[in-house]
Design a protein around this motif. Sequence first.
Motif, PDB file in Angstrom:
ATOM      1  N   SER A  54       0.842  -1.203   0.000  1.00 22.35           N
ATOM      2  CA  SER A  54       0.000   0.000   0.000  1.00 22.35           C
ATOM      3  C   SER A  54       0.871   1.244   0.000  1.00 22.35           C
ATOM      4  O   SER A  54       2.076   1.182   0.264  1.00 22.35           O
ATOM      5  N   ASN A  55       0.248   2.324  -0.281  1.00 22.80           N
ATOM      6  CA  ASN A  55       0.965   3.596  -0.274  1.00 22.80           C
ATOM      7  C   ASN A  55       1.283   4.004   1.153  1.00 22.80           C
ATOM      8  O   ASN A  55       0.571   3.669   2.098  1.00 22.80           O
ATOM      9  N   ARG A  56       2.353   4.725   1.286  1.00 20.56           N
ATOM     10  CA  ARG A  56       2.761   5.169   2.611  1.00 20.56           C
ATOM     11  C   ARG A  56       1.788   6.210   3.146  1.00 20.56           C
ATOM     12  O   ARG A  56       1.098   6.898   2.390  1.00 20.56           O
ATOM     13  N   LYS A  97       0.662   9.615   4.537  1.00 18.59           N
ATOM     14  CA  LYS A  97       1.149  10.962   4.280  1.00 18.59           C
ATOM     15  C   LYS A  97       1.305  11.714   5.593  1.00 18.59           C
ATOM     16  O   LYS A  97       0.574  11.490   6.557  1.00 18.59           O
ATOM     17  N   GLU A 155       1.881  17.224   4.249  1.00 18.81           N
ATOM     18  CA  GLU A 155       1.410  16.845   2.920  1.00 18.81           C
ATOM     19  C   GLU A 155      -0.114  16.896   2.837  1.00 18.81           C
ATOM     20  O   GLU A 155      -0.680  17.350   1.826  1.00 18.81           O
TER      21      GLU A 155
END
Length: 850
Positions: free
Chosen positions: A266-268, A270, A274
């Motif tokens: 998965s995406n990190r 934020k 951000e």
Amino acid sequence: MGKARAAGARTKAPAGARGGRARPNPNPFEVKVNRQKFQVLGRKTRHDVGLPGVSRARAIQKRTQTLLKEYKEREKSNVFADKRFGEYSSSMSPEEKMLKRFALEQQRQHEKKNIYNLNEDEELTHYGQSLADIEKHNDIVDSDSDTEERGTLSAELTAAHFGGSGLLHKKTVQLPGGDGEKPKSRKELIEELMAKSKQDKRERQAQREGALELTEKLDQDWKEIQALLTHKVPKSENRDKKEKPKPDAYDVMVRELGFEMKAQPSNRMKTEEELVREEEERLKNLEADRLRRMLGKDEDENTKKPTHVSADDLSDGFILDKDDRRLLSYKDGKMNVEGEQSEAASDGESAEEEGEDSSEEDAEDSSGSDRHSDLEPDVESEEESAMLKREQRRAPGKRLASDGQEAREAARTELPYTFTAPESYEELKSLLSGKSMEEQLLVVERIQKCNHPSLAMGNKAKLEKLFGFLLEYVGDVAADDPPGLRVIDRLIVHLYNLCQMFPESASNSIKFVLRDAMHEMEGTIEAKGRAPFPGLDVLIYLKIAGMLFPTSDFWHPVVTPALVCLSQLLTKCPVLSLQDAVKGLFVCCVFLDYVSLSQRFVPELINFLLGILYIATPNKQSQGYSPVHPFRALGKNLELLVVSDEKDTATWQRRNLALHWASGLKAQTETEANHTRLSCLAVCLSLVKRCVVMYATLPSFHDIARPLKALLTEHLATTSHPHELQELSQSIVTEMETQERHYQPLICEKSKPVPLKLFTPRLVKVLEFGRKQGSSKEEQERKRLIHKHKREFKGAVREIRKDNQFLARMQLSEIMERDAERKRKVKQLFNSLATQEGEWKALKRKKFKK
């Protein structure tokens, strides 16, 4: 005696200084004399007079004779030890000794000298031959093998590739047709060699094809034979022979795990910065879209310009922008177009609606008259479709103009998405005034997102100012008539977020507001002698302070002054009206919220609750209790909360006491006022119950509980209060009686306490200063040995240190001697080389002159 001993020592010392040799009289200034402070009879003195360097020279001489000799002979051994096995054993014969020695020697050769050495010199054999000899490939050539031709090259190949044509020219090639011909050229030889290699290649290819044909034929014959040999077994026999084993639970679980969905990367997550930047970018895009719609620029942007299409374009990526295909359907025998009906309904044009209605009626009539009318030409439907087409040709301009105007108006009325931080309170008030509660909250939220501290340098100061402006706005909303309590309740969330971001500036703002209110109250007290309860805004500020900052700390820069302010309100503000009673009960609720975690005892709170019960109780002559400030025993407000109307008492229902009643109660009727009095009494009783549960274990609370219990049992229970209030007061009395006392009151003891038993102290007689004579002989001997051991230990350490220094000096002298010898030899070599070089140059010059 001392002088005589010193003189004798002075005369004897030089004689034994260097092995008894005579020495001249020393310098009297070099003689060291250890003088005593006073003479002691029977004490032997040593080393009272001495010469410097004598003892040191003797010590160096002794170390040179012993320690230096051991150091020089540290790696030398002049002892021969006979380690032969059984040499001095009389029980073994010489043959046995030799056999045993041979066995030990063989064993020593086969043993590993080092367990970490893997490269041992062990001879490995194979069928009696050493592997080392076999690896040398010294094979014996058999007579039958044709090794004579192995590895040799033909003469033609050698001549062609290695330049052997000269030899070929010398020999003449004999042909069968004649006696002799000229030798072939190099080109002819190479062509002949190429033809020969091609012929060999063709022959090998033919052999390979023949082998493949034979293999295929053999496989085909084998399949025919195998078909005759195979015997099919019935299915029943196969089932009996081979039964599939049932899968084990472990196998089932393994298969299930194999089919399970595996974790996907998965995406990190934020960071906060951000997320803030993404939110700001989103709001900016929405605001730009709103401004574009407000200016009516959507029409120009949405209109598509014709783009150039190349002749080679195959339109592979063609996508319909809008699916404008219409669904074909029939209704009551006629074709029905849903798209036209939906457009007509959305536009709201009356002509189209009338046309549709008429068409529907005609359709119903036609369907009723003839069921097969869909096969005949419909004149009315054709006329209607033609009319709709004409209207559609005329209407687009009008419809687009009306839609654009509506979009611009909607964009103007829409709330902006980006806001600049207000620089003054008037600017914030202009942004929030005239808007609904949800819009106000949305404006404050967007101000925080657009001016987050991580976006720019000066945003922190802007948001710090925003907290103060919001506090002032909360005060103004609370002072309105009626107060906007719902707006305040929702704004507290934004105040809390700003307080978490900037706690120092938030505490300063809260302290400034409370300090201003307290100064105003003190000025009023100095001028009039009393001060009324403050407005609803100050009370809400006190409530907000307890919600934003921790109330359980022993000392806090905001909560502690707020506690002092609350206690001042409960002690210096008299209860003169029903509105004051409501405000005072609200202050009590806030006070209990403050001390709910720390459980601090607040006497001002208990005193105010007792006063509320006092003014709600009739027949105060026989109570035996008189209230204290801010309540009075006599006056017109003595029975402020007493309800004498039985009808109002019967119709009262217990509800929460609304806070907006504290802002104004002048327009209430008598029934509403009586209901408010009963609600105040109910709130007071619930607060008393909380105090009883919280403070029942404290010793000081039971002294205050006596008048409280008297008010609840003797007076409030006998009045005609509602049954619910009587049950509440009875539960408080029961709670007070059931609470256990975890302390014992202080009582003076009647009898004198028995003193502790004393022991006679041990007296040690000291005969001499610094020494105790009470120790036994064994203890004295032990102390003497311990002292001697310490002294010897220190002397041994000192001698070892001196020995190490002596050895270090010797090693340094050896190193310096070796370095000096090396320098001398190097210098000698350089001198000899320089001499040789000079002689060689001189000889060279002589030869040059000749």
